[in-house]
Design an enzyme around this catalytic site. Structure first.
Site, PDB file in Angstrom:
ATOM      1  N   ASP A 105      28.196  51.418   8.154  1.00  0.00           N
ATOM      2  CA  ASP A 105      28.195  52.380   7.045  1.00  0.00           C
ATOM      3  C   ASP A 105      29.602  52.527   6.465  1.00  0.00           C
ATOM      4  O   ASP A 105      30.011  53.613   6.054  1.00  0.00           O
ATOM      5  CB  ASP A 105      27.655  53.739   7.502  1.00  0.00           C
ATOM      6  CG  ASP A 105      27.332  54.659   6.324  1.00  0.00           C
ATOM      7  OD1 ASP A 105      27.202  54.159   5.192  1.00  0.00           O
ATOM      8  OD2 ASP A 105      27.227  55.879   6.535  1.00  0.00           O
ATOM      9  N   TYR A 106      30.338  51.437   6.411  1.00  0.00           N
ATOM     10  CA  TYR A 106      31.670  51.424   5.812  1.00  0.00           C
ATOM     11  C   TYR A 106      31.567  51.017   4.335  1.00  0.00           C
ATOM     12  O   TYR A 106      32.193  50.058   3.885  1.00  0.00           O
ATOM     13  CB  TYR A 106      32.592  50.483   6.578  1.00  0.00           C
ATOM     14  CG  TYR A 106      33.229  51.091   7.816  1.00  0.00           C
ATOM     15  CD1 TYR A 106      33.363  52.470   7.956  1.00  0.00           C
ATOM     16  CD2 TYR A 106      33.715  50.272   8.837  1.00  0.00           C
ATOM     17  CE1 TYR A 106      33.956  53.011   9.087  1.00  0.00           C
ATOM     18  CE2 TYR A 106      34.323  50.815   9.965  1.00  0.00           C
ATOM     19  CZ  TYR A 106      34.435  52.186  10.094  1.00  0.00           C
ATOM     20  OH  TYR A 106      35.045  52.737  11.209  1.00  0.00           O
TER      21      TYR A 106
END
Length: 677
Positions: A311-312
């Site tokens: 989830d970067y």
């Protein structure tokens, strides 16, 4: 530490002189998101004389049920346009205020449904201003306000009156076609202000994460700014041979009107923490993407994370500016990331201005995972925050008395540094998915070539739950559970905290960072915030707070920011020293802005709290200005309305009460002995 001055300073100042000195016409200050104001009336020498100019309440706190308000995030930044402050509430009400008094001038309420439980809470980061230079001078809707809504509408209003623009779509609004059935009405939203240029308005989307593999796609949509007619669509994610959705643009976009380019910060494909059905690097997810704003044609794309399973995504608005590279001036795109990286890209080509290395990263992903063996690392600009965590960094309030709860949690999880894959064991993710740098984005001083950003220090524990165990799984309180339907794993995510609810990392938990871009050097770091509004009894430990919100920098030499305690703060842009705090009714987890009105400089911020964090909830916009003759900061504001003031006052009152009771008790006993004798 002295501030560096470069050959770019004179050119930057000349450019500033050609622009209106009173305007904050875009969410990021300007269309390129610099969050820089040339105003200089408020300085380090006089900032201590700021007083509250006004506080405006939207009315939501009184009118909405508490359970609805607990699903809000007040992240709006007001614009200063048409002699008004114009902003949106979390429920997409657009409100215009008198910039000097805070009196309401007009209000538009789209009456969105409040029973949809939106995936990203009720939130509206801001509105967009545009002037139709083809319309007659006094025509209705010559100047317009555009806003995307939580229930997926694009609305156009007359900027002077708030009346919907009749010629735009149907009665002033269009409803983008999502293209598929949603799992529930709140799965898909528009939360950030639209981008606009050359008569085209562009909107992204916010989509519920970790629900399913076949999630809605992150298509970016463009419409004619005058008529609302569709102009183009662009899907960031290349779908050849993969099964996924998303790669949406939920963060604010930036526009270079002269070049006719719009810059998209794209997010990760679905689901976030397992990518076995999306082999490869998943272009153009997790990328800065440049499009022709009139046609949607792809000009270039630069990917900041390959095959993201952390989830970067890119939460920050790309900052468009001109920098002195040491080898001449270049127009660039500056892109901060959740990992704390700063990528600096040539605006024409997307090529890195300074080298970016592909470095080996940890491997050994979950079942059927297809990790990238390398990830891109900038080499010139240092990371804005630390990227490694160990048991030595775990919070321990009583060292020497055995391992703390945080140390035990750290030791039990997989932890091989940045980009350690999610696992069934549980993986430490640091920086956590809130950043590094988050949606508040960075600010850039073009005269001194300094980048400023807020950063957070917290750890997520990411745990993959095998599908056989996911049915009926009861997540612990405070954790995010995602089914990731279609994947062999569900996902459990939570910020690692101690039994007392404290973040499991040694403080500071939030810092402001200043970076000399030309020399690739961190100039200073300053802790931002205390635990006053988070800890029991209001204990004001100077440990900082997570900082998802952004800041504003001025030519007067100040940087303003809110935090998760209830203060607007001013820092010396040269040294990072905290100079002033202005008390807010609740935390201002929004980006501040500044403007000039009738010769006075004001600083304003939305103060509504943040339901994803442990803050109180409100509905205010608060503005400050310098004291006028005969005015001055009150004794209360100089003492009680300062970090620690309430704790000190309450503690003093308790001590005085105890002493008074003790004295009264002694006197009573003496009188009793005298009476008995």
């Amino acid at each position: 530490m002295t501030r560096p001055y470069h050959s770019a300073a004179l050119l930057a100042l000349l450019l500033l002189l050609s622009r209106p000195c009173t305007a904050w016409e875009s969410w990021g200050g300007d269309a390129g998101g610099s969050r820089f104001s040339p105003l200089r009336e408020i300085t380090p020498d006089n900032v201590g004389n700021l007083v509250r100019a006004f506080e405006f309440h939207t009315g939501d706190l009184a009118a909405r049920p508490p359970e609805v308000m607990r699903r809000t995030k007040f992240q709006a930044t007001p614009l200063f346009v048409e002699d008004s402050l114009i902003f949106c509430s979390p429920f997409n009400e657009v409100i215009a205020l008198d910039p000097g008094t805070g009196a309401q001038k007009w209000r538009y309420d789209p009456k969105i449904a409040v029973n949809q439980r939106p995936a990203n809470r009720y939130v509206c980061r801001g509105v967009t201003y545009w002037i139709d230079d083809e319309a007659p001078a006094n025509a209705a809707c010559r100047s317009r306000i555009f806003m995307g809504t939580n229930d997926v509408h694009l609305i156009a209003l007359d900027a002077k009156t708030g009346i919907p623009c009749a010629g735009f779509g149907h009665g002033g609004e269009v409803r983008p076609d999502i293209g598929m059935k949603l799992d529930w009405p709140g799965e898909f939203q528009i939360t950030s202000p639209p981008a606009i240029g050359r008569g085209v308005v562009v909107v992204g989307s916010a989509i519920g994460d970790n629900r399913r593999v076949d999630a809605p796609s992150g298509v970016v949509r463009a419409f004619d700014a005058r008529t609302g007619q569709p102009r183009w669509t662009f899907e960031p994610l290349k779908r050849d041979g993969i099964e996924a959705g998303h790669a949406n643009v939920w963060a604010p976009m930036s526009v270079d009107a002269a070049r006719g380019l719009v810059f998209l910060p794209t997010s990760s494909p679905s689901p976030d923490f397992w990518g076995g059905k999306r082999p490869g690097n998943n272009e153009h997810a997790n990328s800065v993407v440049a499009l022709r704003i009139e046609t949607g044609e792809l000009v270039w794309a630069f990917q900041t994370v390959h095959h993201d399973v952390w989830d970067y995504d890119l939460p920050a608005q790309p900052t468009l500016t001109r920098i002195d590279t040491g080898e001449g001036q270049r127009d660039v795109v500056i892109q901060p990331t959740k990992q704390g990286f700063v990528f600096v890209l040539d605006r024409e080509t997307g090529k890195p201005v300074w080298p970016v290395e592909e470095r080996a990263v940890p491997q050994g992903g979950a079942e059927s995972e297809m990790l990238s063996p390398t990830q891109p690392f900038p080499t010139h600009v240092p990371a804005l925050t630390s990227q490694k965590i160990s048991t030595e960094d775990a919070l321990s309030l009583l060292p020497g008395l055995g391992r703390s709860s945080c140390e035990r949690q750290f030791a039990a999880a997989r932890n091989e540094g940045l980009f350690t894959p999610p696992s069934t064991q549980g993986t430490l993710e640091f920086p956590f998915t809130g950043g590094g740098v988050s949606w508040g984005s960075a600010a850039f001083d073009p005269a001194n070539q300094i980048l400023y950003a807020n950063t957070s220090r917290a750890v997520h524990l990411i745990k993959l739950i095998p599908r056989a165990e996911a049915a009926g799984f009861d997540p612990p309180p405070g954790h995010d559970f995602g089914q990731q339907k279609g994947a062999p794993f569900a996902m459990l995510r939570g910020v690692m905290t101690s039994p007392l609810g404290m973040i499991c990392v040694k403080p500071p938990w939030g810092e402001m960072v200043a970076v000399d871009l030309r020399n690739g050097r961190i100039l200073w770091r300053s802790t931002v915030g205390t635990t006053e509004d988070l800890a029991p009894l209001g204990l004001p430990l100077p440990w900082g707070t997570p900082l998802v919100n952004g800041l504003a920098v001025t030519a007067g030499g100040l940087v303003f920011t809110g935090a998760m305690d209830a203060y607007l703060r001013a820092f010396d842009a040269r040294s990072g020293r905290e100079l002033w705090q202005g008390r807010l009714p609740v935390p201002g987890v929004a980006n501040p802005m500044t403007y000039l009105w009738k010769g006075e400089q004001y600083v304003a911020i939305g103060a509504g709290g943040h339901s994803d964090g442990p803050t109180s909830i409100g509905d205010s916009v608060v503005a400050f200005r310098l004291a006028r003759p005969g005015e001055g900061p009150s004794l209360w504001s100089r003492t009680i309305d300062r970090p620690g003031g309430r704790f000190f006052a309450a503690s003093s009152a308790i001590v005085i009460a105890i002493v008074a009771l003790a004295i009264a008790s002694l006197r009573w006993r003496r009188r009793r002995r005298v009476t008995q004798s």
